[in-house]
Motif scaffolding. Structure first.
Motif, PDB file in Angstrom:
ATOM      1  N   PRO A  75      25.045  38.695  77.549  1.00  0.00           N
ATOM      2  CA  PRO A  75      25.129  39.823  77.045  1.00  0.00           C
ATOM      3  C   PRO A  75      24.622  40.077  75.491  1.00  0.00           C
ATOM      4  O   PRO A  75      25.080  39.125  74.880  1.00  0.00           O
ATOM      5  N   GLY A  76      24.191  41.050  75.227  1.00  0.00           N
ATOM      6  CA  GLY A  76      24.120  41.954  73.678  1.00  0.00           C
ATOM      7  C   GLY A  76      25.635  41.832  73.309  1.00  0.00           C
ATOM      8  O   GLY A  76      26.658  42.382  74.315  1.00  0.00           O
ATOM      9  N   LEU A  77      25.809  41.092  71.621  1.00  0.00           N
ATOM     10  CA  LEU A  77      26.080  41.636  71.624  1.00  0.00           C
ATOM     11  C   LEU A  77      26.994  41.970  70.228  1.00  0.00           C
ATOM     12  O   LEU A  77      27.962  42.138  69.812  1.00  0.00           O
ATOM     13  N   GLY A  78      25.915  43.036  70.420  1.00  0.00           N
ATOM     14  CA  GLY A  78      25.550  43.954  69.381  1.00  0.00           C
ATOM     15  C   GLY A  78      25.062  43.597  68.156  1.00  0.00           C
ATOM     16  O   GLY A  78      23.565  42.944  68.364  1.00  0.00           O
ATOM     17  N   GLU A  79      24.027  45.070  67.387  1.00  0.00           N
ATOM     18  CA  GLU A  79      22.648  45.078  66.691  1.00  0.00           C
ATOM     19  C   GLU A  79      22.768  43.728  65.787  1.00  0.00           C
ATOM     20  O   GLU A  79      23.636  43.707  65.170  1.00  0.00           O
ATOM     21  N   SER A  80      21.470  43.535  65.952  1.00  0.00           N
ATOM     22  CA  SER A  80      21.615  42.290  64.967  1.00  0.00           C
ATOM     23  C   SER A  80      21.609  40.913  65.455  1.00  0.00           C
ATOM     24  O   SER A  80      21.166  39.971  64.980  1.00  0.00           O
ATOM     25  N   VAL A  81      22.089  40.564  66.257  1.00  0.00           N
ATOM     26  CA  VAL A  81      22.518  39.802  66.280  1.00  0.00           C
ATOM     27  C   VAL A  81      21.596  39.057  68.050  1.00  0.00           C
ATOM     28  O   VAL A  81      21.981  39.237  69.123  1.00  0.00           O
ATOM     29  N   THR A  82      21.762  38.030  67.571  1.00  0.00           N
ATOM     30  CA  THR A  82      19.907  37.042  68.341  1.00  0.00           C
ATOM     31  C   THR A  82      20.371  36.158  69.089  1.00  0.00           C
ATOM     32  O   THR A  82      19.465  35.837  70.322  1.00  0.00           O
ATOM     33  N   GLU A  83      21.577  35.570  68.931  1.00  0.00           N
ATOM     34  CA  GLU A  83      21.810  34.346  69.619  1.00  0.00           C
ATOM     35  C   GLU A  83      23.336  34.256  69.331  1.00  0.00           C
ATOM     36  O   GLU A  83      23.901  35.212  68.590  1.00  0.00           O
ATOM     37  N   ALA A  84      23.945  33.502  70.325  1.00  0.00           N
ATOM     38  CA  ALA A  84      25.070  33.234  70.353  1.00  0.00           C
ATOM     39  C   ALA A  84      26.588  31.975  70.792  1.00  0.00           C
ATOM     40  O   ALA A  84      24.477  31.257  71.754  1.00  0.00           O
ATOM     41  N   SER A  85      27.193  31.279  71.176  1.00  0.00           N
ATOM     42  CA  SER A  85      27.556  30.440  72.167  1.00  0.00           C
ATOM     43  C   SER A  85      28.525  30.439  72.803  1.00  0.00           C
ATOM     44  O   SER A  85      29.405  31.729  72.919  1.00  0.00           O
ATOM     45  N   ILE A  86      28.888  29.707  74.058  1.00  0.00           N
ATOM     46  CA  ILE A  86      29.531  30.214  74.795  1.00  0.00           C
ATOM     47  C   ILE A  86      30.706  29.179  74.385  1.00  0.00           C
ATOM     48  O   ILE A  86      30.626  27.636  73.674  1.00  0.00           O
ATOM     49  N   THR A  87      31.862  29.417  73.368  1.00  0.00           N
ATOM     50  CA  THR A  87      33.046  28.468  73.452  1.00  0.00           C
ATOM     51  C   THR A  87      34.203  28.073  74.305  1.00  0.00           C
ATOM     52  O   THR A  87      34.394  27.080  73.757  1.00  0.00           O
ATOM     53  N   ASN A  88      34.246  29.112  75.401  1.00  0.00           N
ATOM     54  CA  ASN A  88      34.851  28.097  76.351  1.00  0.00           C
ATOM     55  C   ASN A  88      34.036  29.074  77.850  1.00  0.00           C
ATOM     56  O   ASN A  88      34.288  29.992  78.282  1.00  0.00           O
ATOM     57  N   TRP A  89      34.338  27.874  78.768  1.00  0.00           N
ATOM     58  CA  TRP A  89      34.367  28.738  80.126  1.00  0.00           C
ATOM     59  C   TRP A  89      36.109  28.938  81.065  1.00  0.00           C
ATOM     60  O   TRP A  89      36.333  28.263  80.438  1.00  0.00           O
ATOM     61  N   LEU A  90      35.810  29.779  81.513  1.00  0.00           N
ATOM     62  CA  LEU A  90      37.285  30.574  82.111  1.00  0.00           C
ATOM     63  C   LEU A  90      37.514  29.765  83.346  1.00  0.00           C
ATOM     64  O   LEU A  90      37.883  30.500  84.027  1.00  0.00           O
ATOM     65  N   VAL A  91      35.978  29.782  83.809  1.00  0.00           N
ATOM     66  CA  VAL A  91      35.706  29.573  85.266  1.00  0.00           C
ATOM     67  C   VAL A  91      34.672  28.202  85.708  1.00  0.00           C
ATOM     68  O   VAL A  91      34.293  27.347  84.582  1.00  0.00           O
ATOM     69  N   GLN A  92      35.374  27.985  87.028  1.00  0.00           N
ATOM     70  CA  GLN A  92      34.438  26.311  87.484  1.00  0.00           C
ATOM     71  C   GLN A  92      33.577  26.409  88.601  1.00  0.00           C
ATOM     72  O   GLN A  92      34.114  27.527  89.221  1.00  0.00           O
ATOM     73  N   ARG A 119      34.287  40.475  90.420  1.00  0.00           N
ATOM     74  CA  ARG A 119      33.328  41.727  89.796  1.00  0.00           C
ATOM     75  C   ARG A 119      34.104  41.507  88.774  1.00  0.00           C
ATOM     76  O   ARG A 119      34.897  42.236  88.404  1.00  0.00           O
ATOM     77  N   TYR A 120      32.997  42.145  87.123  1.00  0.00           N
ATOM     78  CA  TYR A 120      34.159  41.983  86.429  1.00  0.00           C
ATOM     79  C   TYR A 120      35.080  41.085  86.111  1.00  0.00           C
ATOM     80  O   TYR A 120      35.851  41.683  84.609  1.00  0.00           O
ATOM     81  N   GLN A 121      35.701  39.889  86.555  1.00  0.00           N
ATOM     82  CA  GLN A 121      36.326  38.914  86.049  1.00  0.00           C
ATOM     83  C   GLN A 121      35.223  38.331  84.451  1.00  0.00           C
ATOM     84  O   GLN A 121      34.327  38.082  85.031  1.00  0.00           O
ATOM     85  N   PRO A 122      36.757  37.972  83.964  1.00  0.00           N
ATOM     86  CA  PRO A 122      35.897  37.475  82.210  1.00  0.00           C
ATOM     87  C   PRO A 122      35.792  36.020  83.164  1.00  0.00           C
ATOM     88  O   PRO A 122      36.432  35.424  83.330  1.00  0.00           O
ATOM     89  N   ILE A 123      34.575  35.740  82.780  1.00  0.00           N
ATOM     90  CA  ILE A 123      34.104  34.676  82.808  1.00  0.00           C
ATOM     91  C   ILE A 123      33.618  33.411  81.877  1.00  0.00           C
ATOM     92  O   ILE A 123      33.897  31.485  81.962  1.00  0.00           O
ATOM     93  N   ALA A 124      34.329  33.710  80.241  1.00  0.00           N
ATOM     94  CA  ALA A 124      33.574  32.581  79.371  1.00  0.00           C
ATOM     95  C   ALA A 124      34.099  33.958  78.787  1.00  0.00           C
ATOM     96  O   ALA A 124      34.182  34.529  78.039  1.00  0.00           O
ATOM     97  N   GLU A 125      33.759  33.361  77.157  1.00  0.00           N
ATOM     98  CA  GLU A 125      34.389  33.408  75.575  1.00  0.00           C
ATOM     99  C   GLU A 125      32.999  33.326  74.801  1.00  0.00           C
ATOM    100  O   GLU A 125      32.080  32.135  75.272  1.00  0.00           O
ATOM    101  N   ALA A 126      32.150  34.183  74.409  1.00  0.00           N
ATOM    102  CA  ALA A 126      31.558  33.864  73.243  1.00  0.00           C
ATOM    103  C   ALA A 126      30.914  34.268  71.954  1.00  0.00           C
ATOM    104  O   ALA A 126      31.870  34.806  72.103  1.00  0.00           O
ATOM    105  N   THR A 127      31.187  33.932  70.847  1.00  0.00           N
ATOM    106  CA  THR A 127      30.992  34.315  69.726  1.00  0.00           C
ATOM    107  C   THR A 127      29.900  34.088  69.051  1.00  0.00           C
ATOM    108  O   THR A 127      28.241  32.823  69.501  1.00  0.00           O
ATOM    109  N   SER A 128      29.320  35.334  68.122  1.00  0.00           N
ATOM    110  CA  SER A 128      28.565  35.033  66.977  1.00  0.00           C
ATOM    111  C   SER A 128      29.207  35.325  66.446  1.00  0.00           C
ATOM    112  O   SER A 128      30.193  34.937  66.091  1.00  0.00           O
TER     113      SER A 128
END
Length: 390
Positions: free
Chosen positions: A9-26, A33-42
């Motif tokens: 998903p979009g992570l804020g204005e002017s953010v064009t890319e990000a990385s998954i730093t931690n998967w919370l599911v396998q 629905r709405y359960q956190p599945i990952a942590e993303a960092t931009s």
């Protein structure tokens, strides 16, 4: 059963890319629905990504710590919902559908989504008080539908015009946000007596205009004083990028040129090699290019420090935002008459100016800034003869 794809998903204005730093599911995990599945960092934010669906995780599509574009598919999930059931849900639960759509843009937390559904609140009507306007749990608990109606009425009645920002304004906004978010700004101001400089400029401005065809302002004198000081203080002529400090040998001074709608920062290259006259001609040339809409991208690249003539608008004190990725910006304020004490114990009228310096505190500290400003101040005191112009 159907296979659904979850995107970054979009992570804020002017953010064009990000990385998954931690998967919370396998793969194989059952998720709601709405359960956190990952942590993303931009470069702007770290956040949890919630699932848009309930079902079984099928495949993780991206590796950890790899930069990917916004809206890139990151995971597939097997869901039990049929197409008919999807249609029914869109008809019966429009508020929940809108919340899910917003979740794809990374705006709402799972707790906020759950609480808004329990209270049948349309999140589009809620004003967020969290960081960057995010809606918090407290906003949902305090929400009153009549308050939203009042706020909308106020906006409708007071807003005169809404316009889309153009490319130049977007670029300025991106650079300023990047500077404020990444650079720890520190600020210092000193007063300088420029009485002799004022006398010199006033005595020669008419002849200069006749001989050179351009006006002689105070701005070139200040740029020259800064260029001279930078030769003694190379730490000021630097930038911090990716945890590396670059010290530039060339002294390329960015100057601020404003139009009615935008601010441009063209560059005077090798300013230390130019006389006041030469700098005046460069300022005139670049300012003309801005106002004729003929300034090129190349003319705005390579600056190592910015000198901003805020005094031309009557400002007496200001705190500039550093022109990223430079290490400093100097604001030249307006010249004002003041009564100051003399060395003999008397009083005199003098032309005084404030020099306001913002620095990158990762590279520079107060001692370096103070010494640099002291030399700029001393250089200004030295302007007292026609030879200093040419």
């Amino acid at each position: 059963m159907a296979i659904k794809t979850i995107v970054l998903p979009g992570l804020g204005e002017s953010v064009t890319e990000a990385s998954i730093t931690n998967w919370l599911v396998q793969p194989g995990d059952q998720i709601e629905r709405y359960q956190p599945i990952a942590e993303a960092t931009s470069d702007k934010v770290t956040t949890e990504i919630p699932s848009d669906y309930a079902g079984t995780v099928k495949e993780l599509l991206v590796e950890v710590d790899r930069d990917i574009p916004i809206h890139e598919p990151i995971m597939t999930i097997e869901v039990a919902m049929s197409q008919d059931e999807e249609t029914v849900e869109e008809t019966v639960r429009p508020a929940e559908k809108a919340a899910a759509d917003q979740t794809k843009r990374g705006r709402y937390s799972p707790a906020v989504l759950k609480l808004s559904q329990e209270r049948h609140i349309n999140l589009a009507e809620v004003t967020g008080t969290g960081r960057h306007g995010r809606i918090t749990r407290k906003d949902i608990l305090n929400f009153r539908p009549e308050q939203a109606a009042e706020e909308q009425a106020a906006v409708t009645s007071t807003a005169a015009e809404v316009v889309q920002t153009d490319g130049v304004r977007k670029a300025i906004a991106k650079r300023m946000v990047q500077s404020v978010n990444e650079i720890p700004h520190a600020w210092m101001m000193v007063e300088a007596d420029v009485t002799e400089l004022v006398k010199l400029r006033n005595a020669h401005k008419t002849a200069f205009k006749e001989q050179e065809g351009i006006s002689l302002s105070f701005y070139p004198f200040f740029i020259k004083a800064v260029a001279q000081a930078l030769k003694k203080h190379p730490k000021m002529n630097a930038s911090w990028v990716d945890n590396e400090i670059t010290f530039f040998k060339d002294i390329n001074i960015s100057i601020a040129v404003a139009t009615d709608d935008h601010l441009f920062v063209p560059v005077i290259r090798n300013a230390d090699e130019l006389s006041v006259k030469g700098i005046a001609k460069e300022v005139n040339r670049l300012a003309r290019a801005v106002r004729n809409n003929s300034l090129t991208a190349e003319q705005m690249q390579g600056g190592t420090i910015t000198v901003n003539n805020t005094g031309s608008f009557g400002s007496v004190m200001s705190q500039g935002i550093i022109n990223y990725p430079q290490a400093a910006i100097l604001q030249i304020e307006s010249i004002n008459k003041r009564v100051i004490p003399t060395e003999e114990g008397g009083l005199k009228f003098a032309d005084i100016i404030n020099l306001c310096l913002s620095i990158d505190h990762r590279i520079l500290d107060g001692l370096a800034a103070g010494r640099f400003l002291a030399d700029v101040k001393n250089n200004l005191l030295q302007f007292n003869s026609e030879a200093d112009i040419y």
